[in-house]
Design a protein around this motif. Structure first.
Motif, PDB file in Angstrom:
ATOM      1  N   VAL A 178       0.849  -1.179   0.118  1.00  0.00           N
ATOM      2  CA  VAL A 178      -0.035   0.042  -0.178  1.00  0.00           C
ATOM      3  C   VAL A 178       0.745   1.236  -0.059  1.00  0.00           C
ATOM      4  O   VAL A 178       0.563   2.210  -0.657  1.00  0.00           O
ATOM      5  CB  VAL A 178      -0.983   0.057   1.107  1.00  0.00           C
ATOM      6  N   LYS A 179       1.922   1.329   0.825  1.00  0.00           N
ATOM      7  CA  LYS A 179       2.889   2.456   0.951  1.00  0.00           C
ATOM      8  C   LYS A 179       3.360   2.590  -0.384  1.00  0.00           C
ATOM      9  O   LYS A 179       3.509   3.971  -1.041  1.00  0.00           O
ATOM     10  CB  LYS A 179       3.778   2.185   2.004  1.00  0.00           C
ATOM     11  N   SER A 180       3.803   1.392  -1.207  1.00  0.00           N
ATOM     12  CA  SER A 180       4.549   1.684  -2.482  1.00  0.00           C
ATOM     13  C   SER A 180       3.578   2.187  -3.467  1.00  0.00           C
ATOM     14  O   SER A 180       4.014   2.898  -4.203  1.00  0.00           O
ATOM     15  CB  SER A 180       5.032   0.212  -2.828  1.00  0.00           C
ATOM     16  N   LEU A 181       2.228   1.843  -3.559  1.00  0.00           N
ATOM     17  CA  LEU A 181       1.507   2.094  -4.577  1.00  0.00           C
ATOM     18  C   LEU A 181       0.645   3.324  -4.353  1.00  0.00           C
ATOM     19  O   LEU A 181       0.387   3.896  -5.327  1.00  0.00           O
ATOM     20  CB  LEU A 181       0.109   0.987  -4.667  1.00  0.00           C
ATOM     21  N   VAL A 182       0.506   3.815  -3.097  1.00  0.00           N
ATOM     22  CA  VAL A 182      -0.468   5.075  -2.855  1.00  0.00           C
ATOM     23  C   VAL A 182       0.155   6.119  -1.994  1.00  0.00           C
ATOM     24  O   VAL A 182      -0.104   7.176  -1.872  1.00  0.00           O
ATOM     25  CB  VAL A 182      -1.877   4.835  -2.510  1.00  0.00           C
ATOM     26  N   GLY A 183       1.431   5.583  -1.158  1.00  0.00           N
ATOM     27  CA  GLY A 183       1.896   6.433  -0.211  1.00  0.00           C
ATOM     28  C   GLY A 183       2.208   7.579  -0.512  1.00  0.00           C
ATOM     29  O   GLY A 183       2.090   8.483   0.054  1.00  0.00           O
ATOM     30  N   SER A 184       3.224   7.806  -1.596  1.00  0.00           N
ATOM     31  CA  SER A 184       3.742   9.091  -2.185  1.00  0.00           C
ATOM     32  C   SER A 184       2.698  10.184  -2.856  1.00  0.00           C
ATOM     33  O   SER A 184       2.880  11.229  -3.112  1.00  0.00           O
ATOM     34  CB  SER A 184       4.817   8.789  -2.741  1.00  0.00           C
ATOM     35  N   LEU A 185       1.706   9.254  -3.251  1.00  0.00           N
ATOM     36  CA  LEU A 185       0.636   9.910  -4.196  1.00  0.00           C
ATOM     37  C   LEU A 185      -0.637  10.328  -3.339  1.00  0.00           C
ATOM     38  O   LEU A 185      -1.574  11.083  -4.140  1.00  0.00           O
ATOM     39  CB  LEU A 185       0.286   8.903  -5.170  1.00  0.00           C
ATOM     40  N   SER A 186      -0.599  10.190  -2.077  1.00  0.00           N
ATOM     41  CA  SER A 186      -1.818  10.772  -1.433  1.00  0.00           C
ATOM     42  C   SER A 186      -1.465  11.976  -0.536  1.00  0.00           C
ATOM     43  O   SER A 186      -0.260  12.154  -0.298  1.00  0.00           O
ATOM     44  CB  SER A 186      -2.318   9.668  -0.351  1.00  0.00           C
ATOM     45  N   ALA A 187      -2.594  12.641  -0.182  1.00  0.00           N
ATOM     46  CA  ALA A 187      -2.186  13.771   0.695  1.00  0.00           C
ATOM     47  C   ALA A 187      -1.815  13.374   2.084  1.00  0.00           C
ATOM     48  O   ALA A 187      -0.598  14.183   2.860  1.00  0.00           O
ATOM     49  CB  ALA A 187      -3.660  14.624   1.006  1.00  0.00           C
ATOM     50  N   SER A 188      -2.077  12.103   2.656  1.00  0.00           N
ATOM     51  CA  SER A 188      -1.746  11.566   3.670  1.00  0.00           C
ATOM     52  C   SER A 188      -2.097  10.155   3.746  1.00  0.00           C
ATOM     53  O   SER A 188      -3.246   9.849   3.166  1.00  0.00           O
ATOM     54  CB  SER A 188      -2.028  12.237   4.789  1.00  0.00           C
ATOM     55  N   LEU A 189      -1.113   9.099   4.240  1.00  0.00           N
ATOM     56  CA  LEU A 189      -1.601   7.685   4.319  1.00  0.00           C
ATOM     57  C   LEU A 189      -1.502   7.324   5.633  1.00  0.00           C
ATOM     58  O   LEU A 189      -0.663   7.633   6.489  1.00  0.00           O
ATOM     59  CB  LEU A 189      -0.526   6.975   3.275  1.00  0.00           C
ATOM     60  N   HIS A 190      -2.869   6.555   6.101  1.00  0.00           N
ATOM     61  CA  HIS A 190      -2.882   6.211   7.532  1.00  0.00           C
ATOM     62  C   HIS A 190      -3.345   4.761   7.398  1.00  0.00           C
ATOM     63  O   HIS A 190      -3.952   4.101   6.642  1.00  0.00           O
ATOM     64  CB  HIS A 190      -4.142   7.182   8.011  1.00  0.00           C
ATOM     65  N   PHE A 191      -2.731   3.857   8.479  1.00  0.00           N
ATOM     66  CA  PHE A 191      -2.772   2.661   8.855  1.00  0.00           C
ATOM     67  C   PHE A 191      -3.773   2.416  10.150  1.00  0.00           C
ATOM     68  O   PHE A 191      -3.492   3.015  11.054  1.00  0.00           O
ATOM     69  CB  PHE A 191      -1.710   1.645   8.651  1.00  0.00           C
ATOM     70  N   THR A 192      -4.761   1.498  10.028  1.00  0.00           N
ATOM     71  CA  THR A 192      -5.230   1.029  11.185  1.00  0.00           C
ATOM     72  C   THR A 192      -5.398  -0.321  11.450  1.00  0.00           C
ATOM     73  O   THR A 192      -5.319  -1.013  10.059  1.00  0.00           O
ATOM     74  CB  THR A 192      -6.604   1.780  11.604  1.00  0.00           C
ATOM     75  N   PRO A 193      -5.815  -1.124  12.549  1.00  0.00           N
ATOM     76  CA  PRO A 193      -5.995  -2.562  12.319  1.00  0.00           C
ATOM     77  C   PRO A 193      -7.074  -2.829  11.467  1.00  0.00           C
ATOM     78  O   PRO A 193      -8.082  -1.873  11.227  1.00  0.00           O
ATOM     79  CB  PRO A 193      -6.267  -2.930  13.759  1.00  0.00           C
ATOM     80  N   ASN A 194      -6.957  -4.152  10.901  1.00  0.00           N
ATOM     81  CA  ASN A 194      -8.088  -4.480   9.886  1.00  0.00           C
ATOM     82  C   ASN A 194      -9.766  -4.451  10.463  1.00  0.00           C
ATOM     83  O   ASN A 194      -9.743  -5.157  11.673  1.00  0.00           O
ATOM     84  CB  ASN A 194      -7.865  -6.045   9.612  1.00  0.00           C
ATOM     85  N   VAL A 195     -10.464  -3.609   9.880  1.00  0.00           N
ATOM     86  CA  VAL A 195     -11.923  -4.012  10.390  1.00  0.00           C
ATOM     87  C   VAL A 195     -12.467  -5.046  10.121  1.00  0.00           C
ATOM     88  O   VAL A 195     -13.532  -5.294  10.721  1.00  0.00           O
ATOM     89  CB  VAL A 195     -12.542  -2.563   9.592  1.00  0.00           C
ATOM     90  N   ARG A 196     -11.897  -6.180   9.351  1.00  0.00           N
ATOM     91  CA  ARG A 196     -12.546  -7.213   9.163  1.00  0.00           C
ATOM     92  C   ARG A 196     -11.415  -8.338   9.371  1.00  0.00           C
ATOM     93  O   ARG A 196     -10.810  -9.109   8.453  1.00  0.00           O
ATOM     94  CB  ARG A 196     -13.121  -7.494   7.880  1.00  0.00           C
TER      95      ARG A 196
END
Length: 288
Positions: free
Chosen positions: A204-222
């Protein structure tokens, strides 16, 4: 038990609404927090001010008149902490519901599992789902990209895959998000919340990390098909909404600095308060 649950005693709470801004003052009386007084003023997110801090200052000024206590200095900035002459306040918290509806794109695998969890997650605050991308989306990737470019979402919520489960399918769904973000002007790129399969974080960091305003991770909702856990993602999304408001509304940054970062969306803060009161009073009493 300590007489105060925060540093100092006096507490000022400011709620910035779409129409009205309210300032409420609490202080410790006989070892317990008590409501003391409140002041209100019209909110100033819209013209002619277009600065939410002006409405907050006016509401605090109104409160000063009721309290007979100086809270703002000569430059109309909040005095913290309480001074030896009795002016000021020890702590400030801010809640905000003013601002346009936050446009969200939901990304997930299965409509009735991860996508449904993502929709419930976005419903916890001031968002409107403007598009959904999932395995059953029959659009071509270029059509998905065109949709994102046209809608210009403020927020992208990505779910899908149980922990240690599907990864290739999620990667395929992420590609149009990354490409669309790349094509958007930098100041228009969405914030991204990833709450899916935890082993996908590096991809996820590789695909969208540098292309988003900010990237946040949380534990899986499922974390499993039978288990849904929205609480950590709701907390993170609440902070993301505040960051989005800072970009949208002048004055939010100033109020965040005054409060030392103690700012939350009103809807989320209200939910926390209701849950707290339910625990305090137990199940024998209802909360209205």
């Amino acid at each position: 038990m300590p007489s105060s649950l925060v540093d100092g005693n006096s507490l000022l709470a400011v709620d910035v609404g779409a129409a009205t801004t309210r300032a409420v003052f609490f202080d410790v009386v006989e070892g317990e927090y008590r409501f003391v007084a409140s002041g209100t003023a019209p909110s100033t997110a819209e013209a002619p001010f277009k600065d939410v801090s002006e409405g907050a200052r006016s509401a605090i000024a109104s409160l000063q008149g009721v309290l007979g206590r100086t809270l703002l200095d000569g430059a109309r900035n909040l005095i913290t902490p309480t001074q030896s002459n009795g002016s000021g306040v020890d702590s400030l918290v801010v809640t905000i519901s003013a601002g346009p509806t936050i446009k969200a794109v939901v990304v997930g695998l299965l409509q009735d599992v991860s996508i449904e969890s993502a929709r419930r997650l976005t419903a916890s605050t001031y968002t409107r789902v403007v598009d959904t991308i999932g395995l059953n989306d029959h659009r071509r990737p270029d059509e998905q990209i065109d949709s994102i470019l046209r809608l210009r979402p403020d927020l992208v919520v990505i779910t899908g895959g149980t922990d240690g489960g599907a990864s290739r399918s999620i990667q395929k769904l992420l590609e149009p998000i990354g490409l669309a973000s790349f094509l958007l002007p930098e100041e228009k790129r969405p914030s991204v919340l990833y709450a899916g399969n935890q082993k996908m974080e590096e991809e996820v960091k590789s695909l969208v990390g540098s292309l988003s305003a900010s990237l946040h991770f949380t534990p899986n909702v499922r974390p499993s098909l039978e288990t849904e856990d929205l609480d950590p993602a709701e907390r993170e999304m609440a902070h993301m909404v505040v960051e989005i408001r800072k970009r949208q509304l002048k004055g939010v940054e100033a109020l965040s600095l005054w409060s030392g970062g103690h700012m939350l969306p009103t809807a989320y803060a209200t939910g926390r308060m209701v849950r707290f009161l339910a625990k305090v009073y137990g199940s024998s009493k209802g909360i209205l």
